[in-house]
Every structure is written in C-alpha cells, then in structure tokens.
Design a protein around this motif. Sequence first.
Motif, mmCIF file in Angstrom:
data_model
loop_
_atom_site.group_PDB
_atom_site.id
_atom_site.type_symbol
_atom_site.label_atom_id
_atom_site.label_comp_id
_atom_site.label_asym_id
_atom_site.label_seq_id
_atom_site.Cartn_x
_atom_site.Cartn_y
_atom_site.Cartn_z
ATOM 1 N N PRO A 28 13.777 -5.280 12.423
ATOM 2 C CA PRO A 28 14.591 -6.458 12.065
ATOM 3 C C PRO A 28 15.207 -6.323 10.683
ATOM 4 C CG PRO A 28 12.458 -7.107 12.964
ATOM 5 C CD PRO A 28 12.397 -5.623 12.739
ATOM 6 N N VAL A 29 16.460 -6.743 10.551
ATOM 7 C CA VAL A 29 17.126 -6.736 9.259
ATOM 8 C C VAL A 29 16.555 -7.877 8.414
ATOM 9 C CG1 VAL A 29 19.360 -6.911 8.096
ATOM 10 C CG2 VAL A 29 19.194 -5.832 10.336
ATOM 11 N N ARG A 30 16.368 -7.642 7.137
ATOM 12 C CA ARG A 30 15.815 -8.670 6.260
ATOM 13 C C ARG A 30 16.762 -9.866 6.189
ATOM 14 N NH1 ARG A 30 17.778 -8.773 0.898
ATOM 15 N NH2 ARG A 30 19.334 -7.186 0.460
ATOM 16 N N ALA A 31 16.194 -11.011 5.898
ATOM 17 C CA ALA A 31 16.995 -12.226 5.790
ATOM 18 C C ALA A 31 17.943 -12.139 4.601
ATOM 19 C CB ALA A 31 16.073 -13.431 5.622
ATOM 20 N N SER A 32 19.104 -12.715 4.762
ATOM 21 C CA SER A 32 20.092 -12.707 3.697
ATOM 22 C C SER A 32 19.824 -13.881 2.762
ATOM 23 C CB SER A 32 21.506 -12.799 4.284
ATOM 24 O OG SER A 32 22.461 -12.813 3.245
ATOM 25 N N ASN A 33 18.839 -13.718 1.882
ATOM 26 C CA ASN A 33 18.444 -14.806 1.003
ATOM 27 C C ASN A 33 18.720 -14.490 -0.461
ATOM 28 O OD1 ASN A 33 16.557 -12.851 0.572
ATOM 29 N ND2 ASN A 33 14.808 -14.019 1.341
ATOM 30 N N GLY A 34 19.502 -13.448 -0.694
ATOM 31 C CA GLY A 34 19.847 -13.108 -2.063
ATOM 32 C C GLY A 34 18.819 -12.238 -2.757
ATOM 33 N N LYS A 35 17.670 -11.982 -2.112
ATOM 34 C CA LYS A 35 16.630 -11.174 -2.732
ATOM 35 C C LYS A 35 16.780 -9.707 -2.333
ATOM 36 C CE LYS A 35 13.076 -14.752 -3.149
ATOM 37 N NZ LYS A 35 11.662 -15.108 -2.845
ATOM 38 N N ASN A 36 16.313 -8.830 -3.198
ATOM 39 C CA ASN A 36 16.323 -7.412 -2.880
ATOM 40 C C ASN A 36 15.335 -7.103 -1.762
ATOM 41 O OD1 ASN A 36 18.172 -6.690 -4.882
ATOM 42 N ND2 ASN A 36 16.585 -6.389 -6.422
ATOM 43 N N GLY A 37 15.653 -6.067 -0.980
ATOM 44 C CA GLY A 37 14.674 -5.541 -0.055
ATOM 45 C C GLY A 37 13.573 -4.853 -0.861
ATOM 46 N N ARG A 38 12.372 -4.739 -0.308
ATOM 47 C CA ARG A 38 11.258 -4.128 -1.042
ATOM 48 C C ARG A 38 10.634 -3.049 -0.165
ATOM 49 N NH1 ARG A 38 6.987 -7.685 -2.614
ATOM 50 N NH2 ARG A 38 6.912 -7.033 -4.792
ATOM 51 N N LEU A 39 10.510 -1.849 -0.728
ATOM 52 C CA LEU A 39 10.022 -0.679 0.003
ATOM 53 C C LEU A 39 8.919 0.005 -0.792
ATOM 54 C CD1 LEU A 39 10.461 1.446 2.346
ATOM 55 C CD2 LEU A 39 12.049 2.578 0.790
ATOM 56 N N ILE A 40 7.761 0.184 -0.164
ATOM 57 C CA ILE A 40 6.666 0.943 -0.776
ATOM 58 C C ILE A 40 6.731 2.370 -0.258
ATOM 59 C CG2 ILE A 40 4.173 1.223 -0.999
ATOM 60 C CD1 ILE A 40 3.877 -1.784 -0.643
ATOM 61 N N PHE A 41 6.707 3.320 -1.165
ATOM 62 C CA PHE A 41 6.751 4.735 -0.818
ATOM 63 C C PHE A 41 5.410 5.344 -1.220
ATOM 64 C CE2 PHE A 41 7.972 9.168 -1.190
ATOM 65 C CZ PHE A 41 8.885 9.333 -0.164
ATOM 66 N N ALA A 42 4.552 5.658 -0.238
ATOM 67 C CA ALA A 42 3.194 6.141 -0.507
ATOM 68 C C ALA A 42 3.081 7.635 -0.221
ATOM 69 C CB ALA A 42 2.182 5.368 0.331
ATOM 70 N N ILE A 43 2.375 8.342 -1.089
ATOM 71 C CA ILE A 43 2.338 9.806 -1.039
ATOM 72 C C ILE A 43 0.905 10.319 -1.101
ATOM 73 C CG2 ILE A 43 3.122 11.924 -2.166
ATOM 74 C CD1 ILE A 43 5.301 10.147 -3.527
ATOM 75 N N ASP A 44 0.585 11.247 -0.229
ATOM 76 C CA ASP A 44 -0.669 12.000 -0.273
ATOM 77 C C ASP A 44 -0.501 13.115 -1.295
ATOM 78 O OD1 ASP A 44 -2.714 13.848 0.103
ATOM 79 O OD2 ASP A 44 -2.632 13.793 2.284
ATOM 80 N N ALA A 45 -1.294 13.081 -2.378
ATOM 81 C CA ALA A 45 -1.215 14.112 -3.412
ATOM 82 C C ALA A 45 -2.515 14.900 -3.495
ATOM 83 C CB ALA A 45 -0.882 13.488 -4.766
ATOM 84 N N THR A 46 -3.177 15.088 -2.339
ATOM 85 C CA THR A 46 -4.384 15.897 -2.314
ATOM 86 C C THR A 46 -4.018 17.381 -2.257
ATOM 87 O OG1 THR A 46 -4.517 15.629 0.094
ATOM 88 C CG2 THR A 46 -5.788 14.093 -1.264
ATOM 89 N N ALA A 47 -5.021 18.244 -2.437
ATOM 90 C CA ALA A 47 -4.776 19.671 -2.637
ATOM 91 C C ALA A 47 -4.093 20.359 -1.464
ATOM 92 C CB ALA A 47 -6.103 20.377 -2.943
ATOM 93 N N SER A 48 -4.286 19.854 -0.249
ATOM 94 C CA SER A 48 -3.694 20.518 0.914
ATOM 95 C C SER A 48 -2.171 20.513 0.872
ATOM 96 C CB SER A 48 -4.177 19.849 2.213
ATOM 97 O OG SER A 48 -3.778 18.495 2.263
ATOM 98 N N ARG A 49 -1.582 19.649 0.064
ATOM 99 C CA ARG A 49 -0.120 19.572 -0.009
ATOM 100 C C ARG A 49 0.455 20.397 -1.163
ATOM 101 N NH1 ARG A 49 2.947 14.652 -0.111
ATOM 102 N NH2 ARG A 49 4.452 15.993 0.920
ATOM 103 N N GLN A 50 -0.387 21.027 -1.936
ATOM 104 C CA GLN A 50 0.086 21.766 -3.099
ATOM 105 C C GLN A 50 1.128 22.844 -2.771
ATOM 106 O OE1 GLN A 50 -0.705 21.229 -6.527
ATOM 107 N NE2 GLN A 50 1.139 22.483 -6.556
ATOM 108 N N PRO A 51 0.948 23.630 -1.691
ATOM 109 C CA PRO A 51 1.920 24.699 -1.414
ATOM 110 C C PRO A 51 3.361 24.226 -1.275
ATOM 111 C CG PRO A 51 -0.064 25.015 -0.109
ATOM 112 C CD PRO A 51 -0.176 23.659 -0.735
#
Length: 235
Positions: A28-51
Amino acid sequence: MAKNIEKSDEKTGKDDVAEFLKKVAATPVRASNGKNGRLIFAIDATASRQPTWDKASHLQHEMFEEAASMGGLELQVAFFRGFGEFKATKWTTDSQALIRPMSRVFCLGGHTQIEKVLKHALRQTKKERVNALVYVGDCMEEDADQLCHLAGQLGMLKVPIFLFQEGFDAIAENCFRQMARISGGAYCRFDSASAATLRNLLRAVAAYAAGGRKALSDLSKKSGGEAQLLLKQIK
C-alpha cells in the motif's frame, strides 16, 4: 509454525526478482498526509559477510544517496555484529549522515540478531509509522518460529519486510521467504553477479516508500529497468 517450512523451491534469480517486484507493487502507498515516508535499513555485519562487505556497503551507500535525492524519505540504519552488539542511527533525510558512520563499521564474528532488528522495528512504528523494513543478510542462527511471529506482528501493523539474502544458505532462505510472506513484503537473493539488479531494486523500494507511484514514475523515467517494470505492475 516455521518448523514445517517447505523446502526452498527451485526459482531462478530472475524469478526471484520478478516475484519481488510483484510483492513490492502490492505494498500500500503511504497516506498523503504531508509526512515523510520512513524506512529502516537493517544490516547483518557478522563475520560471514566480510568477504563481500565492501561491495555490499557500496550498494548500500548508493541507496542512501538515491533515497535522499528523491526527498520525502527518512532513513534509519541498524546493524548487529559481534557479541550482542546492536546499534541504530537517528532518523535522518541526510544521506551523508548515514554514510559517514556506516563507512566506519566493520564485520565482527557473532551470531545473527535478527530478532533484535524486528523488535526494534516494532518499537519504532508504535512511536511513529514506519513504511517498510529492508534487511540485508546471509544466514539465520535463531528460532525461526519467533522470527516469523515478530514478522507477523509487523505485518499486522502494515510494515512489510523486504529481505535481501546474500549467498545460498538454504535454512536462511526458507525462513526469510516466510518472514516476507507473513509481513506482506518480499524476498530476493543477490550475489556479486547481481549487484546492478540489487541496486535498482533498493532504489525502487526507496522510491515507493518515499512517494508511491509518482516517485516510481519519476525514477523509471531516469533509469527504466526494474523501476519501470515495477511501475507497470502497480494498479
């Protein structure tokens, strides 16, 4: 619940992208209420991703910059690593405010902490509406039932989870696919060969969270590709 997760199907990367775009288009598209959309960007930074951390970090930075250039979107970055370490930035519309601290993050060995990510997203959206949660990771070492339960709570609050999996861990894939389905989001796998596709998908999600169809239309005129395909699927 998750103990009975079906084995991963044999979808190709192309099929995953098509399915991802279809799911995002149904968000669904966010309501047009004049407020910004809000997005959380979460990242796994454990050792398996180092390469592949440097390459993935570059793509993440491009997403922040694209989101900021469109306007109308507040971003928050969260990451976990090491022994119980979980951090989240303040909400901001300034991409540089995110890039600077994230450029100093490096991977540390430890178990995944996806449960903390989901609980954080729940707390944030109960304070003020969050439009979407993006998660980038490669594996899952937690209770799948609990993760799916929390994903379901986010779904009830209309916070879709868009999960990007790096690599080919089957256990993680099964769980991630179910989390996406329960929350009303989407799943997509990526590797070093699909960097451009990932970049475009992230931009499309950011555009849609920021301003719905109009923002996607503007993006598709500039870049076409995945954004154009996504635009065509929105009713």
